[in-house]
Design an enzyme around this catalytic site. Structure first.
Site, PDB file in Angstrom:
ATOM      1  N   LEU A  47      34.398 -29.309  30.444  1.00 19.95           N
ATOM      2  CA  LEU A  47      33.426 -28.724  29.536  1.00 19.95           C
ATOM      3  C   LEU A  47      32.066 -28.861  30.212  1.00 19.95           C
ATOM      4  O   LEU A  47      31.799 -29.867  30.880  1.00 19.95           O
ATOM      5  CB  LEU A  47      33.403 -29.462  28.189  1.00 19.95           C
ATOM      6  CG  LEU A  47      34.643 -29.348  27.299  1.00 19.95           C
ATOM      7  CD1 LEU A  47      34.454 -30.201  26.040  1.00 19.95           C
ATOM      8  CD2 LEU A  47      34.924 -27.905  26.917  1.00 19.95           C
ATOM      9  N   ASP A  48      31.213 -27.873  30.030  1.00 25.12           N
ATOM     10  CA  ASP A  48      29.868 -27.970  30.584  1.00 25.12           C
ATOM     11  C   ASP A  48      29.183 -29.223  30.050  1.00 25.12           C
ATOM     12  O   ASP A  48      29.475 -29.681  28.939  1.00 25.12           O
ATOM     13  CB  ASP A  48      29.037 -26.747  30.193  1.00 25.12           C
ATOM     14  CG  ASP A  48      29.583 -25.461  30.774  1.00 25.12           C
ATOM     15  OD1 ASP A  48      30.328 -25.528  31.772  1.00 25.12           O
ATOM     16  OD2 ASP A  48      29.256 -24.396  30.222  1.00 25.12           O
ATOM     17  N   ARG A  49      28.279 -29.730  30.821  1.00 29.43           N
ATOM     18  CA  ARG A  49      27.569 -30.952  30.435  1.00 29.43           C
ATOM     19  C   ARG A  49      26.963 -30.856  29.031  1.00 29.43           C
ATOM     20  O   ARG A  49      27.038 -31.784  28.237  1.00 29.43           O
ATOM     21  CB  ARG A  49      26.465 -31.245  31.451  1.00 29.43           C
ATOM     22  CG  ARG A  49      25.679 -32.500  31.174  1.00 29.43           C
ATOM     23  CD  ARG A  49      24.660 -32.739  32.266  1.00 29.43           C
ATOM     24  NE  ARG A  49      24.106 -34.076  32.195  1.00 29.43           N
ATOM     25  CZ  ARG A  49      23.555 -34.730  33.208  1.00 29.43           C
ATOM     26  NH1 ARG A  49      23.514 -34.145  34.387  1.00 29.43           N
ATOM     27  NH2 ARG A  49      23.063 -35.926  33.061  1.00 29.43           N
TER      28      ARG A  49
END
Length: 242
Positions: free
Chosen positions: A54-56
């Site tokens: 997942l993106d940060r």
């Protein structure tokens, strides 16, 4: 800070990843000490192996495996789209009631010390289904408009291309609120000025359905919204358009 574990057995662990936390250290962020992998290793006392990312700035359901072969088996499900992912996000403007964004995406490369760029000839198919849940109109000016229009939507990406949801909604001119890379600077500035204490990328991985690689059981795991998203939705509710 301990992570919220949604499910754990001898083979895998599923957490509700908080926004702002890396899944694991990367070459671009190798000096960072904090990441999901490190926290889970300390929290469970076991080595963990990432299955997907997942993106940060994205929160929500994230799976880690306790062994390489379980990680590979789960990874195959992601590669061949044998799972179902549901996200929720807040975007600029009024979306259609439902639809499918069918727009191929080019691979993005981010070599160390170099600006990111699109890799020629790397275009891959990508489809993202969405369903409108709520529309909001707020009496606050944004750029040349005298009001702010937003849509809260449920999103089901078929693939898992890098930044697929963020890039797809930018393509349809409905960028995500709080998106610093693909978003609208005017809507971001307005939201950050209005509610700075809850401003974040409004993207959450709400649920994931998959087949457990060891027990072969069909599973669905859901993750609740964090406090910032809940507060934002509560503040938007009086501005809902019926």
């Amino acid at each position: 800070m301990t992570l919220n574990i949604l499910f754990q057995d001898d083979d895998l662990v599923i957490v509700n990843k908080p926004a702002g936390l890396l899944v694991h250290r990367t070459e671009l962020a190798k000096d960072e000490e904090d990441a999901v992998v490190q926290r889970l290793r300390d929290q469970t006392g076991k080595w963990v192996f990432p299955v997907h990312r997942l993106d940060r700035a994205t929160s929500g359901v994230l799976i880690m495996a306790f062994s390489p072969h379980i990680a590979r088996a789960l990874g195959e499900q992601f590669t061949h789209n044998k799972n179902q992912k549901i996200y929720h996000c807040l975007v600029r403007g009024f979306c259609h009631d439902q639809g499918i964004i069918d727009y191929p995406l080019v691979k993005i490369s981010e070599p160390k010390g170099m600006p990111r760029f699109k890799v020629p000839g790397s275009e891959k198919e990508a489809q993202t289904e969405f369903e409108l849940l709520e529309r909001y109109q707020l009496p606050y000016p944004v750029s040349r408009y005298d009001s702010m229009r937003l849509s809260w939507i449920k999103v089901m990406p078929k693939q898992g291309r890098k930044h697929q949801i963020r890039r797809h909604f930018k393509h349809t001119l409905h960028p995500l609120v709080g998106d610093s890379r693909y978003g609208c600077r005017h809507i971001n500035k307005a939201m950050n000025t209005l509610w700075p204490e809850v401003f974040r990328l409004m993207l959450h991985a709400s649920s994931l359905s998959f087949t457990h690689p060891a027990t072969h059981q069909a599973m669905t795991v859901s993750a609740p919204f964090d406090g910032k998203i809940q507060t934002t939705l509560a503040r938007l509710k009086p501005h809902q358009i019926i």
